[in-house]
Design a protein around this motif. Structure first.
Motif, short mmCIF file in Angstrom:
data_model
loop_
_atom_site.label_atom_id
_atom_site.label_comp_id
_atom_site.label_asym_id
_atom_site.label_seq_id
_atom_site.Cartn_x
_atom_site.Cartn_y
_atom_site.Cartn_z
N GLU A 322 0.84 -1.15 -0.02
CA GLU A 322 0.03 -0.09 0.02
C GLU A 322 0.81 1.15 -0.01
OE1 GLU A 322 -2.99 2.07 3.02
OE2 GLU A 322 -3.73 0.02 2.26
N ILE A 323 0.80 1.96 -1.06
CA ILE A 323 1.75 3.27 -1.32
C ILE A 323 0.50 4.49 -1.07
CG2 ILE A 323 3.10 4.61 -2.87
CD1 ILE A 323 3.64 1.91 -4.18
N ASN A 324 0.67 5.27 -0.09
CA ASN A 324 -0.06 6.30 0.16
C ASN A 324 0.51 7.49 -0.62
OD1 ASN A 324 -1.67 5.16 2.14
ND2 ASN A 324 -0.15 5.64 3.68
N PRO A 325 -0.62 8.39 -0.99
CA PRO A 325 -0.15 9.88 -1.65
C PRO A 325 1.02 10.43 -1.08
CG PRO A 325 -2.63 9.65 -1.43
CD PRO A 325 -1.58 8.55 -0.70
N GLY A 326 1.83 10.73 -1.81
CA GLY A 326 3.08 11.35 -1.61
C GLY A 326 4.26 10.66 -1.15
N GLU A 327 4.08 9.59 -0.89
CA GLU A 327 5.09 8.66 -0.51
C GLU A 327 6.19 8.07 -1.65
OE1 GLU A 327 4.32 5.26 3.01
OE2 GLU A 327 2.95 5.13 1.49
#
Length: 407
Positions: A322-327
């Motif tokens: 899971e890659i969150n926004p901005g990561e």
């Protein structure tokens, strides 16, 4: 013949010659134009089809073979539609006119003369099927040469780095030799076909001269021959006229042989192109696609597994990310572990299992393909520049970009 009448005949011949010249020029230009238009339309449809097919298709069909469809096969079809149609029309009208003239000279002799030509039609129908098979084999051999050449040029740096030039040259020679042998087999069959036709035409001409000479002798001696309940009354002048018609009929028969060859080649090439155009497009939008607009950038792999169509094992198995926004993340691993595959799947270059890959919590299989690809900036590891300027390459993803944005 009076001079006035002779002048009229000469003028009539000249007028007829001019009409034939203009007529042939017009319909030849028309037919060639039509063949070029069909070739252009087919090429355009094939290009659009090539863009829509998934990468799985290009794993199964090498680029060299696909290029052969765009070159060798299309040229074969264009040749048949152009020169083949011209020869067919020319041979048809000339044959009809000559045969009518032959029957006007003598119906019985004309009927006998046409029997061998009927054998040519039957012989062509039989050989055409065999030639189609041989032409298909020739095309496949050409595909192998194209595949080998394309792969070699693509990997030329690796070949040079490992000093494998000699090995590749030997392998290429083998492929070319097989292509040469296949071509020779096809040419032998084609030449045999033409030789048989020439032989039939020559024998027919010889028999007509011999039989016609005997008919003239019988007519002169007062004992005319009777054929099919028809009394043959033939003088030397009519025999010469009839023989000239036989000579005129030689070209249509030879053209018929070439047309049979063109038909067999065109049918094989058209079948290959048709199979390509009928290939199912695996990468396509769902019935009611979700359009992504202003995405935040959240990416989720949930129990994700992926296998290439040509492989028997999974390239990726049970991936959960899971890659969150901005990561910003980095994916490391050995060669062939699936790093590039993981990224390319975000572009929807392959189909994935529904419910396993999400962008902003939207299943990628339910999203509009164009909107997905326009929302992602992708820099591949393979360096490639399209023909054109550096500015045009930079503007590839945005044709309306300003010079400030390019800089």
């Amino acid at each position: 013949i009076p001079l006035d009448q002779l002048n009229k005949i000469v003028i009539s011949i000249l007028i007829l010659g001019v009409i034939m010249c203009v007529g042939r020029m017009v319909w030849r230009f028309t037919i060639f134009y039509a063949s070029k238009k069909i070739d252009g339309h087919l090429r355009h449809e094939m290009f659009l089809k090539a863009e829509k097919l998934s990468l799985d298709f290009y794993h199964e069909n090498k680029v060299g073979a696909v290029m052969a469809w765009f070159t060798n096969d299309l040229e074969t079809i264009e040749e048949y539609l152009g020169w083949g149609t011209i020869m067919l029309i020319d041979a048809f009208f000339l044959s009809v006119i000559v045969i009518v003239k032959m029957f006007l000279v003598d119906p019985a002799l004309a009927g006998l003369a046409l029997i061998p030509f009927a054998l040519i039609v039957a012989w062509g129908a039989i050989v055409e099927k065999v030639m189609a098979i041989k032409w298909t084999e020739k095309l496949k051999a050409y595909d192998r040469v194209s595949d080998f050449a394309q792969e070699t040029f693509t990997g030329i740096r690796v070949i040079k780095a490992f000093v494998k030039e000699t090995k590749e040259a030997i392998e290429f020679s083998k492929a070319v030799r097989k292509d040469k042998d296949t071509n020779i087999r096809f040419v032998r069959l084609s030449v045999l076909f033409d030789v048989v036709i020439s032989l039939i035409v020559t024998i027919t001409t010889t028999l007509i001269l011999g039989l016609g000479g005997y008919m003239v002798y019988s007519t002169v001696t007062g004992n005319p021959m009777v054929i099919f309940n028809h009394t043959v009354k033939l003088d030397a002048g009519k025999l010469v006229e009839f023989y000239s018609y036989i000579e005129l009929l030689v070209w249509p028969m030879m053209a018929l042989g070439q047309i049979y060859t063109m038909v067999s080649r065109a049918k094989s090439s058209l079948a290959r192109i048709t199979n390509f155009l009928d290939t199912e497009e695996n990468i396509k939008n769902p019935a009611n696609p979700i359009y992504l607009d202003g995405i935040q950038g959240k990416i989720t792999f949930k129990d994700f597994s992926f296998r290439f169509a040509t492989k028997s094992v999974d390239s990726l198995k049970n991936v959960n990310i899971e890659i969150n926004p901005g990561e910003i993340i980095g994916v490391v691993g050995k060669i062939g572990s699936g790093k590039s595959t993981l990224v390319s799947l975000l572009l929807r270059l392959y189909n994935v299992q529904p419910g396993t890959l999400f962008i902003d919590d939207q299943d990628i299989m339910e999203c509009d393909i164009e909107s997905v690809r326009r929302s992602i900036a992708y820099v591949p590891q393979d360096n490639f520049l399209f023909s054109g300027t550096i500015r045009e390459n930079i503007m590839l993803g945005n044709e309306n970009a300003t010079i400030e944005q390019v800089n």
